[in-house]
Design an enzyme around this catalytic site. Structure first.
Site, mmCIF file in Angstrom:
data_model
loop_
_atom_site.group_PDB
_atom_site.id
_atom_site.type_symbol
_atom_site.label_atom_id
_atom_site.label_comp_id
_atom_site.label_asym_id
_atom_site.label_seq_id
_atom_site.Cartn_x
_atom_site.Cartn_y
_atom_site.Cartn_z
ATOM 1 N N CYS A 127 0.847 -1.186 0.000
ATOM 2 C CA CYS A 127 0.000 0.000 0.000
ATOM 3 C C CYS A 127 0.887 1.243 0.000
ATOM 4 C CB CYS A 127 -0.910 0.015 1.225
ATOM 5 S SG CYS A 127 -1.997 -1.416 1.339
ATOM 6 N N CYS B 171 13.690 3.940 -14.776
ATOM 7 C CA CYS B 171 13.666 2.468 -14.777
ATOM 8 C C CYS B 171 12.388 1.992 -15.460
ATOM 9 C CB CYS B 171 13.768 1.911 -13.361
ATOM 10 S SG CYS B 171 12.880 2.831 -12.095
ATOM 11 N N HIS C 83 16.847 -5.612 -7.282
ATOM 12 C CA HIS C 83 15.603 -6.210 -6.804
ATOM 13 C C HIS C 83 15.803 -7.665 -6.389
ATOM 14 C CE1 HIS C 83 13.567 -2.617 -8.150
ATOM 15 N NE2 HIS C 83 14.140 -2.748 -9.324
#
Length: 776
Positions: A520, A647, A698
């Site tokens: 969120c 990105c 990541h």
């Protein structure tokens, strides 16, 4: 009688109950029964809110454990084959493997839902799906219909439409045409509609937002046969829903479809209803007049003036709704404790938007006098916002109006700037740097939280942050990086940090919206004219620069990203707000330069996200977005180097606009694409310097030195080595120090190897380098 309904409702809960229940289940701290109980309680609460507000239906089918597109695929039996799961027996745990992956399976791809900040899981279509019958899938939708009916609710089901479902999906493993699967898709939809009819569902809202796009003719032609097949299913009545833009360019097609009603977004495209006149005598027209994507109160007087003629013409066939699902706004303003009463009075979250629908209905059905108190209160709030000095600042407006063409252009073209910058910075071939942030340890977060609560005095907080900065600088120097950063220990979020220091921004306590799954976000609110009362980053960067003789990058978030990741005021064009932010950033850039900072990075990760849905609107957006960046960056001398970071997975369609931003250096995310993204820059002959990412931040995996060397070799084949930088893909905030230091050590070693291969090359900034670059 006029009908009111909503296209969807937020699923996360006013206190993010779904988020916490999901994360508890994923950690093994709670059971599936616990998770399902939370979901059931949230659905019951949200349906009760719709009933209590006076809506004529409750919407069923908008709840999802992770994403509604994935749940549609599960309903249809379209589970990606590579997982080996039985579509008819897909468990909740297996559905999370699709969404999140595990040791054996990569997660499904995720991408933006149209032009919103919500992300959906991309369905995977493979040739083997041509040879199998789709469905039956999971029972979740029918279970939820029965659940709502058991609570006494009148149900309207929402279902993603078949053409939009296929359009959003990706063809894989050689599937030549996604539309080849339309017969299988329609077979599954037919079965779903027939099941819903057996459950006595009156209406199904079929969402086809693809109708607002510029579609190839084959896709346009598919709508007719597809919806003929749905009509033949003899299911519930069908409301075809479009949103996010005008569908008027497909008005004739939409009017020809065998549906029982159509929903149009009159917030994004208020004039489009004229394209559908005269309205069919046997169809419902649902008009979206309450903004489902922003948090401002609706001007009810204006809406009623617009709707009264429609109500007189259509009578009971007029339905009223939000413009789109309320998924994109926070749940309930009554839970908001942080905003002052004046600003709070200008806002409406999802629950308040339901009340606005009820007032509109009563005014149309019973007359304005029946809701005079509500209308008067609304008029006062609208007037307060319109006239507030907090919103309007004459000095800011005057400064924006005074922007000249010269204010959006650097003093000299890139080659001359490169000479000046190299003379000042004296960088080696293939300079190494990072994107900005370094690991945010629990200690850093704790210190920020204590300071925000008032438990940590300002001087103590300053000393703790300075200690962190000194540590980051020391580590970078030890690694041998060429251009350093201060690490951003003082920043919780790249937009919120700056928004808290700019006038015209406000922050909520509970204004959460779902980004994807359990993630969120709490977007800032841009309520008024934006300006910078004082410097925001100068002291941090100045202190960091004092610790090293190497160049230190100043780090800022760009104007378009500040805009895209906020709830933006709707009383002036977005371009004007972007330019106000750009001027505030321009002042910061100039102050950084005056403090001795020779390189300044202005991040624009959301530049592409702002692209309009219609191709005809794209050039205008790209022009003002690039101009806003240039306004923020063009106040500096030639020897100050401007960086930006982006990105994306696709650059081709926006490369001219990126080039027009005229940043001296752009760093981009390329490691996961094996440098393939650089091909677009080479074909376009991108003129300035480029830093392709060689380390995927990541992933916790640290790439080997030879892997990064190979990526750099590929980069050097498509971009002149004189203009190449070496860096990770993105900021390192979410990673741990051991992996970060190992990866950066590898980056430096790979760079040394490549420098040895190009020992005779000269860095950009010398005449020899310009000649060699042109020949490459």
């Amino acid at each position: 009688m006029t009908t009111i309904h909503t296209l969807g409702y937020p699923r996360i809960g006013a206190q993010r109950e779904l988020k916490f229940a999901l994360e508890s289940f994923w950690k093994g701290a709670s059971s599936e029964d616990d998770l399902r109980a939370t979901g059931s309680a949230l659905r019951a609460r949200h349906w009760a809110a719709q009933r209590d507000a006076g809506l004529d239906f409750v919407t069923v089918g908008d709840f999802a454990w992770y994403d509604q597109v994935q749940q549609t695929a599960a309903l249809l039996g379209a589970v990606p084959t590579r997982y080996g799961f039985d579509p008819a027996q897909l468990t909740l745990a297996q559905s999370f493997v699709l969404a999140r992956g595990n040791a054996d399976h990569a997660a499904m791809e995720m991408t933006k839902w149209f032009d919103t900040n919500y992300h959906y899981l991309v369905p995977e279509l493979t040739p083997d799906l041509l040879d199998r019958q789709w469905g039956p899938g999971t029972e979740w939708l029918f279970d939820e219909v029965r659940e709502a009916q058991a609570l006494g609710h009148r149900v309207k089901v929402v279902l993603l439409g078949p053409i939009t479902f296929l359009h959003l999906a990706k063809a894989r493993h050689g599937l030549a045409d996604k539309l080849a699967l339309l017969p299988q898709v329609l077979q599954a939809y037919t079965a779903v509609l027939q099941r819903l009819a057996a459950l006595k569902v009156e209406w199904v809202q079929i969402d086809e937002p693809a109708l607002v796009l510029d579609l190839p003719q084959a896709w346009v032609d598919a709508f007719g046969p597809a919806h003929q097949a749905l009509a033949a299913a003899k299911g519930p009545k069908r409301l075809l829903a479009t949103y996010f833009e005008a569908a008027s360019h497909h008005a004739a097609l939409i009017q020809s479809l065998p549906v029982d009603g159509v929903h149009l977004d009159l917030v994004r495209a208020p004039d489009q209803v004229a394209a559908f006149a005269p309205w069919s005598a046997d169809k419902v027209l649902s008009v979206g007049v309450v903004d489902g994507r922003n948090i401002w109160r609706t001007d009810l007087t204006r809406v009623l003036a617009h709707l009264t003629p429609l109500a007189q013409a259509l009578g009971d066939r007029l339905w009223i709704a939000p413009s789109c699902s309320l998924l994109h706004v926070p749940v309930d303003l009554s839970a908001e404790t942080k905003l002052d009463d004046e600003l709070k009075g200008w806002l409406a979250f999802a629950r308040q938007k339901l009340d606005e629908l009820a007032v509109i209905k009563r005014a149309l059905v019973e007359g304005p006098a029946a809701v005079q108190g509500e209308l008067d209160d609304n008029r006062i709030a609208i007037a307060s916002r319109t006239q507030s000095r907090r919103v309007h600042n004459a000095g800011v407006k005057k400064r924006v109006a005074a922007i000249r063409a010269a204010d959006a252009v650097r003093a000299a073209p890139y080659p001359a700037r490169a000479d000046a910058q190299q003379a000042r910075l004296n960088l080696p071939l293939l300079p190494t740097t990072t994107i900005g942030s370094f690991p945010q340890t629990p200690e850093i977060r704790r210190a920020r939280a204590q300071h925000k609560r008032g438990d940590l005095p300002a001087l103590d907080y300053l000393q703790r942050m300075r200690t962190e900065i000194a540590d980051v600088v020391r580590r970078q120097e030890a690694l041998g990086l060429d251009m350093l950063v201060h690490g951003e220990a003082e920043r919780n979020d790249m937009v919120e940090y700056f928004g808290e220091l700019l006038w015209g921004y406000a922050f909520t306590a509970n204004g959460w919206v779902q980004s994807y799954g359990s993630r969120c976000v709490k977007p800032p609110v841009i309520y008024g004219d934006v300006y910078r009362p004082e410097a925001m980053t100068v002291e941090w960067s100045k202190y960091a620069q004092s610790l090293t003789s190497k160049p230190m990058k100043g780090m800022l978030t760009g104007p378009v990203t500040m805009l895209q990741w906020s709830f933006v005021r709707d009383d002036q064009p977005r371009e004007q707000t972007a330019l106000q932010i750009a001027l505030a950033l321009r002042d910061e850039v100039c102050d950084l330069e005056a403090a001795g900072i020779a390189a300044i990075q202005i991040d624009e990760p959301a530049f592409r996200e702002g692209l309009p849905l219609r191709a005809s609107d794209v050039p205008t957006y790209l022009e003002w977005a690039a101009r806003a960046f240039r306004v923020s960056a063009s106040g500096v001398r030639n020897d100050t180097q401007i960086h930006t970071h982006m990105c994306y997975s696709e650059f081709n369609d926006i490369l001219p606009a990126i080039a027009s931003m005229d940043a001296d250096v752009i760093t981009i995310e390329t490691s996961r694409s094996n440098m393939e993204l650089l091909d677009a820059f080479a074909e376009f002959a991108y003129p300035n310097e480029i830093g392709p990412g060689v380390y995927d931040i990541h992933s916790p995996r640290v790439p080997r030195v030879d892997e990064m060397e190979s990526l750099l070799d590929k980069a050097a084949q498509v971009v002149p080595v004189q203009r190449l930088w070496v860096n990770p893909d993105c900021g390192l905030k979410t990673r741990g120090w051991p992996e970060v230091e190992a990866a950066l050590q590898g980056i430096v070693e790979a760079t040394h190897r490549l420098r040895a291969k190009h020992a005779n090359a000269k860095r950009a900034g010398s005449k020899a380098a310009h000649v060699e670059g042109e020949m490459a």
